[in-house]
Design a protein around this motif. Structure first.
Motif, short mmCIF file in Angstrom:
data_model
loop_
_atom_site.label_atom_id
_atom_site.label_comp_id
_atom_site.label_asym_id
_atom_site.label_seq_id
_atom_site.Cartn_x
_atom_site.Cartn_y
_atom_site.Cartn_z
N ARG A 233 0.83 -1.20 0.00
CA ARG A 233 0.00 0.00 0.00
C ARG A 233 0.86 1.25 0.00
O ARG A 233 1.92 1.30 0.61
N GLU A 234 0.35 2.26 -0.65
CA GLU A 234 1.02 3.56 -0.67
C GLU A 234 0.59 4.35 0.56
O GLU A 234 -0.52 4.20 1.05
N LEU A 235 1.47 5.20 1.03
CA LEU A 235 1.17 6.06 2.17
C LEU A 235 0.81 7.44 1.63
O LEU A 235 1.56 8.02 0.84
N VAL A 236 -0.32 7.96 2.05
CA VAL A 236 -0.73 9.29 1.65
C VAL A 236 -0.36 10.25 2.77
O VAL A 236 -0.75 10.05 3.92
N LYS A 237 0.40 11.27 2.42
CA LYS A 237 0.79 12.28 3.41
C LYS A 237 0.12 13.60 3.05
O LYS A 237 0.11 14.00 1.88
#
Length: 67
Positions: free
Chosen positions: A2-6
């Motif tokens: 999964r990608e991390l959204v910042k």
């Protein structure tokens, strides 16, 4: 993986809150042009507030250490 959204929330970012009683959660909206919404269930609110306060306390302690 999964990608991390910042999302960087600065002092100038508009923040609005809406209570969603039908869903038993709150919606925190950040920004205008490219808005982001954070949905927090009622059961998680106390923990969320606690984590934010812990982060603030740590930042305050680090500031005091630096003088």
């Amino acid at each position: 993986m999964r990608e991390l959204v910042k999302v960087h929330v600065s002092q100038d970012v508009p923040i609005r809150l809406q209570s969603l009683g039908f869903a038993d959660r709150v919606e925190v909206r950040f920004g205008k042009a490219f808005p982001v919404a954070l949905l927090v269930d009622r059961a998680a609110l106390d923990r969320f507030i606690e984590v934010l306060q812990t982060g603030r306390d740590e930042l305050d302690a680090q500031s005091k250490e630096r003088g």
